[in-house]
Write an enzyme that holds these catalytic residues in place. Structure first.
Site, PDB file in Angstrom:
ATOM      1  N   SER A   1     105.873  81.834 -11.272  1.00 36.10           N
ATOM      2  CA  SER A   1     104.676  81.861 -11.665  1.00 36.10           C
ATOM      3  C   SER A   1     103.606  81.707 -11.327  1.00 36.10           C
ATOM      4  CB  SER A   1     104.962  80.722 -13.318  1.00 36.10           C
ATOM      5  OG  SER A   1     104.078  80.765 -13.705  1.00 36.10           O
ATOM      6  N   HIS A   2     102.134  81.564 -11.515  1.00 38.15           N
ATOM      7  CA  HIS A   2     101.429  80.480 -11.354  1.00 38.15           C
ATOM      8  C   HIS A   2     100.917  80.312 -10.158  1.00 38.15           C
ATOM      9  CE1 HIS A   2     101.110  77.818 -13.690  1.00 38.15           C
ATOM     10  NE2 HIS A   2     100.208  76.910 -13.251  1.00 38.15           N
TER      11      HIS A   2
ATOM     12  N   GLU B   1     101.688  77.335 -26.097  1.00 41.11           N
ATOM     13  CA  GLU B   1     102.400  75.634 -24.935  1.00 41.11           C
ATOM     14  C   GLU B   1     100.838  75.834 -24.726  1.00 41.11           C
ATOM     15  OE1 GLU B   1     105.402  76.448 -22.377  1.00 41.11           O
ATOM     16  OE2 GLU B   1     104.192  77.573 -21.040  1.00 41.11           O
ATOM     17  N   GLU B   2     100.089  74.778 -24.892  1.00 37.76           N
ATOM     18  CA  GLU B   2      99.489  74.231 -24.013  1.00 37.76           C
ATOM     19  C   GLU B   2      98.923  74.925 -22.717  1.00 37.76           C
ATOM     20  OE1 GLU B   2     101.351  72.103 -21.550  1.00 37.76           O
ATOM     21  OE2 GLU B   2     102.075  72.895 -23.557  1.00 37.76           O
ATOM     22  N   SER B   3      99.601  75.399 -22.023  1.00 40.90           N
ATOM     23  CA  SER B   3      98.988  76.172 -20.133  1.00 40.90           C
ATOM     24  C   SER B   3      99.429  76.878 -20.578  1.00 40.90           C
ATOM     25  CB  SER B   3     100.148  75.166 -19.678  1.00 40.90           C
ATOM     26  OG  SER B   3     101.694  75.854 -20.260  1.00 40.90           O
TER      27      SER B   3
ATOM     28  N   THR C   1     111.335  72.994 -16.035  1.00 42.56           N
ATOM     29  CA  THR C   1     111.199  73.489 -16.599  1.00 42.56           C
ATOM     30  C   THR C   1     110.863  75.224 -17.448  1.00 42.56           C
ATOM     31  OG1 THR C   1     108.728  73.504 -16.966  1.00 42.56           O
ATOM     32  CG2 THR C   1     109.323  71.613 -17.949  1.00 42.56           C
TER      33      THR C   1
ATOM     34  N   ASP D   1     103.212  86.094 -18.215  1.00 40.13           N
ATOM     35  CA  ASP D   1     103.726  85.664 -18.992  1.00 40.13           C
ATOM     36  C   ASP D   1     102.420  84.453 -19.542  1.00 40.13           C
ATOM     37  OD1 ASP D   1     103.728  83.623 -17.306  1.00 40.13           O
ATOM     38  OD2 ASP D   1     105.956  83.122 -17.660  1.00 40.13           O
TER      39      ASP D   1
ATOM     40  N   ASP E   1     103.267  85.975 -13.128  1.00 41.27           N
ATOM     41  CA  ASP E   1     104.847  87.340 -13.473  1.00 41.27           C
ATOM     42  C   ASP E   1     103.970  87.702 -15.072  1.00 41.27           C
ATOM     43  OD1 ASP E   1     104.680  84.270 -14.445  1.00 41.27           O
ATOM     44  OD2 ASP E   1     106.359  84.812 -15.296  1.00 41.27           O
TER      45      ASP E   1
ATOM     46  N   ASP F   1      98.353  85.545 -15.164  1.00 42.08           N
ATOM     47  CA  ASP F   1      99.478  85.546 -14.027  1.00 42.08           C
ATOM     48  C   ASP F   1      99.794  86.176 -13.168  1.00 42.08           C
ATOM     49  OD1 ASP F   1     101.532  84.442 -15.706  1.00 42.08           O
ATOM     50  OD2 ASP F   1     101.869  82.754 -14.975  1.00 42.08           O
TER      51      ASP F   1
END
Length: 557
Positions: A153-154, A398-400, A46, A315, A313, A311
Site C-alpha cells: 500500500s502506501h 474507512e477513515e484512512s 488488516t 486503493d 496501489d 497511493d
C-alpha cells in the site's frame, strides 16, 4: 497529547534518505527469515503481510511459503478458476511477483498477468475477479477466480507486501488469512518443505500463464460507476498525481477514452520515490491523506477546479480543492455519501452506508438524515466485501481514505478499496453541483456540526497490547468523558458484532477508540470532538489515562 511532527515534513527528500534498490532486492533473495522470531514470521494484518527484506520480514521465503499456502487453500476449497496477479511500483514488488509465479505455475494454477507487464492497481484486480465470477454460483462453482496483489500500500519504499483476495474480490477475511498464515509459517519452520517451484523463465512459458488487459477492462467500465458525461460537459480542469503508483498509466487512458481535461502532474515511476515530499515523521510515504506527502499537489491547487491523487496501489484517494486544499478523509467520505445517495436513483432503498469504527460520527448523523441504515464495522476493508458484493452496502468507507461504492445501476463495482473511482467521483460531484467537495462539506458541517479529530500513539508492551485487544467495557470504569456523560463503551462493532480489537468510548459530543498496533510496541488512540480543539485534547488526555490504567501491570495482577 500531540503527534511529534518532523521538521523535515513536507520538504524534499535528500539523496541520503533514498533506498539502495539493489541492496534491498539483494536482501530479498539472500536473507532468510528465522521463524522463531515473531517479527520474521508471516503475519497478515488488516490487509495482507507486510515488511522489509532488510528486516527479514519480507523475503523470498515469505513469498514462496505464502503462495504455496494460497495454492493449498485453493485446493482445499475447490477454487480452480484463474488467479489474477497484480503488482504495484515498490522495489520489492517485481521480484515478489516473480517468486509467486514460480510457485503458482508449479502448482498448475492458471495465472492472469498484466499485458506488457503493466503495473496493476488493487481495484483493477478486484474488478477482474468480479468480472470473471459474475453470474457464477459461489456455493459450488469450481471455476471461480481469485487474486493476489503484491503491494504494501502506501508504506515506505523499503517495504514489500502481499495480499490475497478470494472469489468475492475483496480482501480475505480473518478466517482465510489465519489459515494461510498458519500454513505459510509451518512451511517456513520446515525450511520450505512442501513448496513447489519451477524456474521463472519456465513459469512465464507455462501453458497456465496467460495475459490479461487489466487496464482497458477497468478503464472501459468506469463509465458504469462514474457519470463521465457530467464531468466532460462541465469542462472541469482536473489534475491528478499518481504518486508514482500502479495507476500511473491508467490516467492518460481515462482522459483519452472519456475526453476529459485531465492533467497528469507526474508520470515518473521511481522505486526510491525520491520525488515525494517527506511525510509527518520525515520518512517517504505515498499517503494521499497526508498534507505533508501531498504538498506538491496542494502547492498547485489553484491551477485546477478539482485535483486528486492515489497511493501506490491506487486503493486510497486524496482530494484537493482550490479553496480548501487537501480535504480530511472523513470530510470527503461524508460529502460522497451525501451526494451518492441522492444521485443514484437505481440504488435500492435497502442499500446501506458502511463505515469503520474509527470514522467520523458526522457520518452517523448524515446517514440518519438520509434515512439509510448505518453498518459500523472494525478497522479493515475486508469487513465490507460481502456487503458490497451483495449490494447490501451502497457505499463503504474507512477513515484512512479508502472507499468503494456500487455501479450506477446498483450492482457491484469493486469489493476492495478503489481510489480511482473515489477520485473521479469528486469531479462528478463538482460538475453536477457546481460546487467542490470542500464547499459542500461546509454545508454539512453547518448542518451537523464541524468535528475535529486526531490520532496519536502511546507506548505499550506486547503483553499490554494483548490486554488492550481483549479489553472488556467493564474494565474502563468511567461514567464521564471530557465533562460529558458516557453513552456507551464498545468492544465489538455494532454493525456486525465482530471484536474491534480494542475499545471505543462514546459521549454526546466526542469519542475515542484505542487499538494496539500490529507491528510496533504502541497503541493508537483515535478521537473526535464536536466541541473544538480544546475538548479534543482533553479527550485524548483522558483516553490515555483510562487505557494506561486498564492495561497497567497492577490492573492485570
Amino acid at each position: 497529547m500531540t503527534t511529534l511532527i518532523s521538521p523535515l515534513a513536507g520538504k524534499p527528500a535528500t539523496a541520503s534518505m533514498l533506498i539502495d534498490v539493489a541492496k534491498l532486492v539483494s536482501a530479498y533473495h539472500s536473507e532468510v527469515p528465522d521463524p522463531t522470531v515473531a517479527a520474521q514470521r508471516v503475519a497478515f494484518g488488516t490487509s495482507g503481510h507486510r515488511g522489509s527484506a532488510l528486516d527479514r520480514s519480507f523475503n523470498e521465503w515469505h513469498v514462496l511459503a505464502i503462495t504455496q499456502a494460497i495454492c493449498n487453500y485453493r485446493r482445499a476449497n475447490g477454487i480452480a478458476g484463474p488467479l489474477f496477479l497484480g503488482i504495484d511500483t515498490h522495489a520489492l514488488s517485481p521480484p515478489a511477483c516473480a517468486s509467486a509465479l514460480e510457485v503458482l505455475a508449479a502448482n498448475g494454477v492458471d495465472v492472469m498477468l498484466a499485458s506488457s507487464d503493466e503495473y496493476t492497481p488493487t481495484p483493477a484486480v478486484s474488478h477482474a475477479i468480479l468480472g470473471h465470477n459474475r453470474g457464477r454460483d459461489h456455493s459450488n462453482d469450481t471455476g471461480l477466480a481469485d487474486g493476489i496483489v503484491v503491494t504494501p500500500s502506501h508504506n515506505p519504499p523499503r517495504d514489500g507486501g502481499f495480499k490475497y483476495n478470494p472469489p468475492h474480490g475483496g480482501p480475505a477475511g480473518q478466517q482465510v488469512t489465519s489459515w494461510i498464515e498458519a500454513e505459510a509459517n509451518r512451511m517456513l519452520q520446515a525450511r520450505l518443505e512442501g513448496v513447489k517451484r519451477i524456474p521463472h523463465a519456465k513459469a512465464l512459458q507455462a501453458a497456465t500463464t496467460h495475459r490479461h488487459d487489466f487496464l482497458n477492462a477497468y478503464v472501459g467500465d468506469l463509465g458504469k460507476v462514474i457519470d463521465m458525461d457530467v464531468i466532460r460537459n462541465a469542462k472541469l480542469r482536473m489534475g491528478v498525481d499518481p504518486l508514482g503508483g500502479a495507476g500511473v498509466h491508467y490516467w492518460a487512458a481515462i482522459a483519452e477514452r472519456y475526453r476529459l481535461d485531465l492533467s497528469i502532474i507526474n508520470e515518473l515511476v521511481d522505486p526510491t520515490f525520491g520525488f515525494m515530499p517527506l511525510d509527518w515523521d520525515g520518512r517517504i510515504r505515498m499517503d494521499p491523506s497526508s498534507k505533508y506527502a501531498m504538498q506538491g499537489l496542494v502547492d498547485i491547487k489553484s491551477r485546477f477546479d478539482i485535483a486528486f491523487a492515489c497511493d501506490t496501489d491506487h486503493d486510497r484517494h486524496g482530494i484537493v480543492t482550490p479553496g480548501g486544499g487537501l480535504l480530511a478523509p472523513d470530510h470527503y467520505l461524508a460529502v460522497a455519501i451525501d451526494y451518492l445517495f441522492q444521485h443514484r436513483p437505481d440504488w435500492g432503498r435497502q442499500a446501506a452506508v458502511g463505515k469503520t469504527i474509527v470514522s467520523s460520527r458526522l457520518i452517523d448523523r448524515l446517514t440518519s438524515r438520509l434515512g439509510r441504515q448505518l453498518v459500523e464495522v472494525p478497522v479493515g476493508f475486508k469487513w465490507f466485501a460481502a456487503g458490497l458484493h451483495s449490494g447490501a452496502l451502497g457505499f463503504a468507507g474507512e477513515e484512512s481514505a479508502g472507499a468503494s461504492f456500487l455501479r450506477r445501476d446498483g450492482s457491484v463495482w469493486t469489493t476492495d478499496k478503489d481510489g480511482i473511482a473515489a477520485a473521479l467521483l469528486s469531479a462528478e460531484i463538482t460538475g453536477r453541483t457546481g460546487r467542490d467537495p470542500d464547499q459542500l462539506y461546509a454545508d454539512l458541517a453547518n448542518e451537523f456540526g464541524n468535528p475535529v479529530a486526531d490520532r496519536v500513539e502511546a507506548p505499550a508492551t506486547a503483553q499490554q497490547k494483548q490486554q488492550l485487544a481483549a479489553l472488556s467495557p467493564q474494565r474502563l470504569a468511567s461514567n464521564e468523558l471530557a465533562g460529558e456523560k458516557v453513552e456507551s463503551i464498545l468492544s465489538h462493532a455494532p454493525g456486525n458484532g465482530a471484536p474491534i480489537g480494542g475499545i471505543k468510548l462514546i459521549a454526546a459530543n466526542g469519542w475515542f477508540a484505542a487499538r494496539p498496533s500490529g507491528t510496533e510496541n504502541i497503541y493508537k488512540i483515535y478521537a473526535e470532538s464536536f466541541n473544538g480543539l480544546e475538548h479534543l485534547q482533553r479527550i485524548l488526555q483522558e483516553a490515555q489515562a483510562m487505557v494506561d490504567a486498564a492495561i497497567s501491570p497492577a490492573s492485570s495482577s
